[in-house]
Scaffold this motif. Sequence first.
Motif, PDB file in Angstrom:
ATOM      1  N   GLU A 194      39.241   5.030 -39.457  1.00 38.58           N
ATOM      2  CA  GLU A 194      39.857   3.835 -40.035  1.00 38.58           C
ATOM      3  C   GLU A 194      39.039   3.282 -41.194  1.00 38.58           C
ATOM      4  OE1 GLU A 194      42.570   1.687 -36.727  1.00 38.58           O
ATOM      5  OE2 GLU A 194      40.418   1.424 -36.487  1.00 38.58           O
ATOM      6  N   ALA A 195      37.731   3.292 -41.062  1.00 42.17           N
ATOM      7  CA  ALA A 195      36.878   2.813 -42.151  1.00 42.17           C
ATOM      8  C   ALA A 195      37.053   3.675 -43.395  1.00 42.17           C
ATOM      9  CB  ALA A 195      35.413   2.796 -41.707  1.00 42.17           C
TER      10      ALA A 195
ATOM     11  N   GLN B 246      40.527   2.945 -44.931  1.00 43.85           N
ATOM     12  CA  GLN B 246      40.520   1.678 -45.677  1.00 43.85           C
ATOM     13  C   GLN B 246      39.875   1.874 -47.053  1.00 43.85           C
ATOM     14  OE1 GLN B 246      41.925  -1.272 -45.340  1.00 43.85           O
ATOM     15  NE2 GLN B 246      42.829  -0.779 -43.371  1.00 43.85           N
ATOM     16  N   GLN B 247      38.795   2.604 -47.081  1.00 44.41           N
ATOM     17  CA  GLN B 247      38.088   2.912 -48.329  1.00 44.41           C
ATOM     18  C   GLN B 247      38.999   3.680 -49.288  1.00 44.41           C
ATOM     19  OE1 GLN B 247      34.531   4.954 -47.230  1.00 44.41           O
ATOM     20  NE2 GLN B 247      33.562   4.620 -49.198  1.00 44.41           N
TER      21      GLN B 247
ATOM     22  N   SER C 284      45.181  -2.142 -37.390  1.00 40.95           N
ATOM     23  CA  SER C 284      44.154  -1.230 -36.886  1.00 40.95           C
ATOM     24  C   SER C 284      44.610  -0.592 -35.580  1.00 40.95           C
ATOM     25  CB  SER C 284      42.841  -1.981 -36.650  1.00 40.95           C
ATOM     26  OG  SER C 284      42.966  -2.819 -35.518  1.00 40.95           O
TER      27      SER C 284
ATOM     28  N   ALA D  12      46.840   1.653 -41.589  1.00 41.07           N
ATOM     29  CA  ALA D  12      45.944   1.111 -42.611  1.00 41.07           C
ATOM     30  C   ALA D  12      46.746   0.581 -43.795  1.00 41.07           C
ATOM     31  CB  ALA D  12      44.945   2.172 -43.068  1.00 41.07           C
ATOM     32  N   GLN D  13      47.801   1.279 -44.173  1.00 41.83           N
ATOM     33  CA  GLN D  13      48.635   0.842 -45.284  1.00 41.83           C
ATOM     34  C   GLN D  13      49.269  -0.515 -44.963  1.00 41.83           C
ATOM     35  OE1 GLN D  13      52.183   0.539 -45.675  1.00 41.83           O
ATOM     36  NE2 GLN D  13      52.187   0.402 -47.898  1.00 41.83           N
TER      37      GLN D  13
ATOM     38  N   ASP E 155      47.831  -2.731 -43.102  1.00 39.49           N
ATOM     39  CA  ASP E 155      46.707  -3.609 -42.739  1.00 39.49           C
ATOM     40  C   ASP E 155      46.657  -3.894 -41.241  1.00 39.49           C
ATOM     41  OD1 ASP E 155      45.604  -3.804 -45.339  1.00 39.49           O
ATOM     42  OD2 ASP E 155      47.107  -5.317 -45.858  1.00 39.49           O
TER      43      ASP E 155
ATOM     44  N   TYR F 195      48.544   6.919 -50.181  1.00 38.95           N
ATOM     45  CA  TYR F 195      48.661   5.486 -50.463  1.00 38.95           C
ATOM     46  C   TYR F 195      49.309   5.263 -51.825  1.00 38.95           C
ATOM     47  CZ  TYR F 195      45.612   4.634 -46.468  1.00 38.95           C
ATOM     48  OH  TYR F 195      45.083   4.581 -45.214  1.00 38.95           O
TER      49      TYR F 195
ATOM     50  N   LYS G 207      42.097   3.587 -49.661  1.00 41.27           N
ATOM     51  CA  LYS G 207      43.211   2.816 -50.212  1.00 41.27           C
ATOM     52  C   LYS G 207      42.964   2.430 -51.667  1.00 41.27           C
ATOM     53  CE  LYS G 207      45.054  -0.422 -47.541  1.00 41.27           C
ATOM     54  NZ  LYS G 207      45.154  -1.497 -46.529  1.00 41.27           N
ATOM     55  N   SER G 208      41.715   2.258 -52.033  1.00 42.56           N
ATOM     56  CA  SER G 208      41.394   1.815 -53.395  1.00 42.56           C
ATOM     57  C   SER G 208      40.814   2.924 -54.262  1.00 42.56           C
ATOM     58  CB  SER G 208      40.427   0.635 -53.335  1.00 42.56           C
ATOM     59  OG  SER G 208      39.227   1.031 -52.700  1.00 42.56           O
TER      60      SER G 208
END
Length: 105
Positions: free
Chosen positions: A9-10, A13-14, A80, A75-76, A78, A29, A16-17
């Motif tokens: 998950e971490a 999340q990373q 968990s 994750a998309q 938001d 994403y 995504k950007s």
Amino acid sequence: MSDILKQLEAVLQQRKSEDPSSSYAASLYAKGLDSILKKIGEESAETIIAAKSGDKEQIIYETADLWFHTLVMLAQQDLSSDAVLKELERRFGLSGLDEKASRNK
């Protein structure tokens, strides 16, 4: 239970950007929710086919793909895996029939 969900998950999340050309998750994403959901559908079908074949290694492989793409979707959105695990905890010990009936009210 393994910490792999938290670690994954971490990373997701990373991603995504990040630049879509730098990672598969980042490319998902960038393509948006419909593409992510399409992958979940494809992986669901592949998991079903693997289960029908009875090939245990293939079942594990396809289930891992399904879970991965589901984690991408969470994750998309938001969300968990903790939220999902808490819901499973809430349901634990309840009759599945009773739990399902309570959702229809």
